[in-house]
Design an enzyme around this catalytic site. Structure first.
Site, PDB file in Angstrom:
ATOM      1  N   ALA A  77       0.934  -1.115  -0.080  1.00 17.81           N
ATOM      2  CA  ALA A  77       0.087  -0.064   0.090  1.00 17.81           C
ATOM      3  C   ALA A  77       0.895   1.376   0.074  1.00 17.81           C
ATOM      4  O   ALA A  77       2.065   1.239   0.680  1.00 17.81           O
ATOM      5  CB  ALA A  77      -0.887  -0.002   1.257  1.00 17.81           C
ATOM      6  N   ASP A  78       0.213   2.324  -0.691  1.00 21.04           N
ATOM      7  CA  ASP A  78       1.187   3.535  -0.403  1.00 21.04           C
ATOM      8  C   ASP A  78      -0.035   4.546  -0.652  1.00 21.04           C
ATOM      9  O   ASP A  78      -0.837   4.754  -1.270  1.00 21.04           O
ATOM     10  CB  ASP A  78       1.882   3.898  -1.720  1.00 21.04           C
ATOM     11  CG  ASP A  78       2.671   5.069  -1.694  1.00 21.04           C
ATOM     12  OD1 ASP A  78       3.611   4.981  -0.777  1.00 21.04           O
ATOM     13  OD2 ASP A  78       2.319   5.997  -2.383  1.00 21.04           O
ATOM     14  N   THR A  79       0.462   5.751   0.069  1.00 20.27           N
ATOM     15  CA  THR A  79      -0.729   6.855   0.512  1.00 20.27           C
ATOM     16  C   THR A  79      -0.042   7.962  -0.063  1.00 20.27           C
ATOM     17  O   THR A  79       1.158   8.383   0.569  1.00 20.27           O
ATOM     18  CB  THR A  79      -1.225   6.658   1.879  1.00 20.27           C
ATOM     19  OG1 THR A  79      -2.045   5.533   2.211  1.00 20.27           O
ATOM     20  CG2 THR A  79      -2.379   8.035   2.019  1.00 20.27           C
ATOM     21  N   THR A 100      -5.033   6.273  -1.714  1.00 24.37           N
ATOM     22  CA  THR A 100      -4.167   4.963  -1.466  1.00 24.37           C
ATOM     23  C   THR A 100      -4.177   4.128  -2.584  1.00 24.37           C
ATOM     24  O   THR A 100      -5.468   3.792  -2.934  1.00 24.37           O
ATOM     25  CB  THR A 100      -4.595   4.591  -0.044  1.00 24.37           C
ATOM     26  OG1 THR A 100      -4.564   5.352   1.083  1.00 24.37           O
ATOM     27  CG2 THR A 100      -3.845   3.237   0.361  1.00 24.37           C
ATOM     28  N   GLY A 101      -3.017   3.611  -2.916  1.00 25.78           N
ATOM     29  CA  GLY A 101      -3.270   2.473  -3.883  1.00 25.78           C
ATOM     30  C   GLY A 101      -2.761   1.165  -3.203  1.00 25.78           C
ATOM     31  O   GLY A 101      -1.995   1.201  -2.297  1.00 25.78           O
TER      32      GLY A 101
END
Length: 209
Positions: free
Chosen positions: A80-82, A117-118
């Site tokens: 995850a990345d935000t 978020t991805g």
């Protein structure tokens, strides 16, 4: 939503490819045994694609990096990345220092921005699922004194957009449209929906059977 698969999932190895304590806390709400293994992927890559695509690409890189490090492939690896996006296309990641944090908060003051978020789900040796979630956040007008006092607490330095909505940063937020947990760092509802869909695809009966 996931309770019907709880017993099955509790027996599986699930790895969060992130050192974020906030993401771990959110996933802990599901009552699953989630391991943490931070990737060494840099989050400072230049964004040459859409903001949504950028987050999903970084999430995928994190998940793949952790899976490749493991001798035995886990049942599920979660990446995850935000990011925070201000003024339509200004990407704000984590601040480099206090001055950078203050500049970010000045850009967010009085405006509505997007927290994106991805997420990447790597299911064993099987399919990869990528998705993203966007939440709109309305900030109050902030004075420099208010910004400095907040930044001096240290809360802003490890957070996208330089604020934590789950902490003192919540005092700056007038309202949100979308998933609260997405702003914190992990879109819990979207994650659960994707996991349920996978359980159905692999033909896994729920725990009531």
């Amino acid at each position: 939503m996931l309770r019907i698969y709880h017993d099955f999932l509790s027996q599986k190895q699930i790895v969060l490819a992130s050192g974020s304590p906030r993401r771990k806390e959110i996933l802990d709400k599901l009552g699953l045994n989630v391991e943490v293994e931070a990737s060494n992927v840099s989050e400072d890559a230049e964004c040459l694609i859409s903001c949504e695509g950028y987050t999903m690409a970084l999430a995928t890189e994190k998940a793949q990096h952790v899976r490749e490090r493991r001798g035995i492939v886990p049942f599920l690896v979660i990446g995850a990345d935000t990011i925070v996006v201000a003024n339509g296309n200004k990407l704000l990641g984590k601040p480099l220092d206090k001055e950078h944090a203050m500049e970010m908060l000045r850009q967010l003051s009085g405006l509505t921005h997007n927290a994106i978020t991805g997420v990447c789900l790597l299911w064993g040796e099987g399919p990869m699922v990528k998705f993203h979630e966007t939440t709109k956040v309305k900030m109050s007008e902030l004075t420099d004194d208010e910004i400095k006092a907040y930044v001096d607490t240290g809360e802003s330095l490890d957070k996208a957009g330089a604020y934590g909505i789950q902490g003192l940063g919540a005092t700056f937020v007038e309202g949100i449209e979308g998933d609260f947990y997405n702003v914190v760092g992990f879109p819990l509802n979207a994650f659960c929906r994707n996991v349920v869909e996978h359980m159905k695809q692999i033909g896994r009966p729920d725990d009531s059977f």
